[in-house]
Design an enzyme around this catalytic site. Structure first.
Site, PDB file in Angstrom:
ATOM      1  N   SER A 202      43.263  57.389  44.158  1.00  0.00           N
ATOM      2  CA  SER A 202      41.825  57.095  43.196  1.00  0.00           C
ATOM      3  C   SER A 202      41.851  58.683  42.153  1.00  0.00           C
ATOM      4  O   SER A 202      42.736  58.522  40.678  1.00  0.00           O
ATOM      5  CB  SER A 202      40.936  57.093  43.704  1.00  0.00           C
ATOM      6  OG  SER A 202      39.580  56.459  43.343  1.00  0.00           O
ATOM      7  N   ASP A 298      40.312  46.495  43.212  1.00  0.00           N
ATOM      8  CA  ASP A 298      40.242  47.340  43.518  1.00  0.00           C
ATOM      9  C   ASP A 298      38.578  48.027  43.947  1.00  0.00           C
ATOM     10  O   ASP A 298      37.719  47.001  43.767  1.00  0.00           O
ATOM     11  CB  ASP A 298      40.355  47.978  42.512  1.00  0.00           C
ATOM     12  CG  ASP A 298      40.611  49.451  43.486  1.00  0.00           C
ATOM     13  OD1 ASP A 298      39.346  49.854  43.411  1.00  0.00           O
ATOM     14  OD2 ASP A 298      41.595  50.179  43.570  1.00  0.00           O
ATOM     15  N   HIS A 389      41.243  50.103  48.696  1.00  0.00           N
ATOM     16  CA  HIS A 389      41.172  51.086  47.337  1.00  0.00           C
ATOM     17  C   HIS A 389      41.484  52.247  48.158  1.00  0.00           C
ATOM     18  O   HIS A 389      41.670  52.457  49.583  1.00  0.00           O
ATOM     19  CB  HIS A 389      39.658  51.686  47.221  1.00  0.00           C
ATOM     20  CG  HIS A 389      39.606  52.430  46.204  1.00  0.00           C
ATOM     21  ND1 HIS A 389      39.475  52.527  45.054  1.00  0.00           N
ATOM     22  CD2 HIS A 389      38.967  53.878  46.280  1.00  0.00           C
ATOM     23  CE1 HIS A 389      40.207  53.602  43.960  1.00  0.00           C
ATOM     24  NE2 HIS A 389      39.737  54.352  44.973  1.00  0.00           N
TER      25      HIS A 389
END
Length: 450
Positions: A202, A298, A389
């Protein structure tokens, strides 16, 4: 301070210690989920995210960091978790950069510095090493015996930026934290590495792109050095209202934390610094071999559902639990005041045909963004069609009997084949809903944005 964690845990008393420690870790972070903002983090249970007795790695604070001003948002020392390698992996190093969103205003940074993403006072002393950090060959076949490090994220600008606001006791020292951590790890043996991998998830995945070439420069030319970005391909796309939510947020981060002066000059020489914080403007210029692992849908970017301090828990189909704490880029509640996207945000299965088409268009934009990058033989690509994610940190998605696959090859095998030059990997999944191997995120409820 602890450099490594005991791998025992099989004797009854030690097993009980780890069980209670793990429960405490999960509960503390679950509660934090309703207080923090602009943060993405996952907690995992029931044998999917965690192995039955995961390695718990201890926190090491970087003692010399303060002398160079390399401190967290609140001025405390930064830190990392290290588990030493052995055998064939004794001189191999994997550095994993923690994710956790960004803060783009004084108010959000003041709040963040009271959490584990802004202060080492609030960091967990022990964290589980699973997925790409696991110490078990059956869970992490290519990297299990490497020196594996998780660098904690406490600056709010993807380990970049260099400034401060003394009146608010806010220190924006992401670039210095990166440098101090690398210096400390080099002194602990990383300078002898014959192979190294920089990875991140991330906001940490974005950081692994930003620092990829810097990481390469730490080592002699004979060292195999590559980088992996997991869920770090944030796109400068138009949201459902026609605005640019993520560009507005990144602009705040870059301006407040003085990120521009730490970004690659090859980009900032001819682009606005805010645009150079978007990785698709950087990846084609990155000289070091880079692997992009991302979902085409995502869940951070396409299914955002919380703003400020109002965030809802989510859970997975197979008893996973997670706390997202993010401001998403294309479907935030602020861009959807009438709640048209509320059901779709909560569960991808409830999306209308027009909403699915919007997400398919998002996928097309992602594929366009990586087209030039993918043409280089040195680079790798794994873009699946899951609502997910961060897939390297979770054991169920990294390497398990039912992990997501493209062409019968999972994520761990794909990354390993690319890193060790066993095969060229340019894997792009067919569009949703064709992939039956996905572990999709499903949200339990939605909150309106402020």
């Amino acid at each position: 301070m602890m450099d490594t964690a005991d791998e025992g845990g099989r004797r009854p008393r030690l097993r009980l210690f780890w069980v209670f420690g793990l429960i405490g870790f999960l509960l503390c972070n679950w509660v934090d989920g309703f207080q923090d903002l602009n943060v993405t983090e996952h907690q995992f249970m029931d044998g999917y995210g965690f192995s039955t007795s995961p390695l718990m790695a201890g926190l090491t604070l970087i003692a010399g960091a303060a002398s160079t001003g390399a401190v967290c948002l609140d001025g405390t020392l930064p830190g990392y978790h290290l588990h030493r390698g052995y055998g064939s992996g004794a001189n191999s190093w994997l550095i994993h950069l923690e994710g956790g969103g960004w803060c783009d205003s004084i108010r959000t940074c003041v709040f963040r510095k009271k959490t584990h993403h802004g202060s080492s006072l609030h960091m967990e002393k022990l964290i589980p090493f699973t997925g790409i950090l696991s110490n078990r060959a059956e869970e992490n076949p290519d990297f299990y015996n490497w020196n594996r490090v998780k660098l904690r994220y406490c600056d709010g600008a993807s380990f970049s930026g260099d400034g401060q606001i003394e009146a608010k006791k806010l220190y924006f020292r992401g670039q210095r934290i990166w440098s101090a951590a690398m210096k400390d790890l080099m002194s602990k043996g990383m300078r002898y590495a014959n192979q190294a991998l920089l990875s991140g998830c991330s906001a940490g995945g974005l950081a692994s792109i930003l620092h990829c070439d810097e990481f390469r420069e730490l080592f002699p030319g004979t060292t195999r050095v590559k980088c992996l970005s997991d869920a770090g391909l944030f796109l400068d796309e138009i949201d459902v209202s026609g605005g640019r939510t993520l560009r507005r947020m990144f602009s705040g981060v870059v301006r407040l934390q003085q990120v521009g002066k730490t970004l690659p000059q090859a980009c900032t020489n001819h682009r606005n610094p805010t645009l150079c914080f978007f990785p698709h403007h950087l990846i084609a210029q990155t000289k070091t071999p880079l692997f992009l692992l991302n979902s085409a849908y995502d869940s951070w970017q396409s299914h955002g559902f919380c703003l400020d301090h109002e965030c809802s828990p989510l859970h997975f189909p197979n008893s996973f639990t997670s706390i997202p704490r993010v401001l998403a880029s294309i479907a935030p509640p602020t861009a959807d005041p009438h709640g048209y996207w509320q059901g779709c945000r909560a569960n991808y299965a409830d999306c209308s045909s027009s909403q699915i088409q919007f997400l398919q268009d998002f996928r097309k934009q992602m594929l366009n963004a990586v087209d030039r990058f993918s043409r280089s033989k040195r680079n790798g690509l794994f873009i699946n069609s899951c609502f997910a994610h961060c897939q390297t940190e979770r054991q169920d998605t990294w390497f398990a009997h039912d992990s997501p696959r493209i062409g019968n090859k999972g994520i761990a095998k794909s990354v390993g084949d690319w890193y060790f030059d066993r095969a060229e990997v340019k894997a792009i999944d067919c569009p949703y809903p064709c992939d039956s191997t996905c572990h999709n995120l499903v949200f339990s409820r939605d909150f309106p944005g402020k």
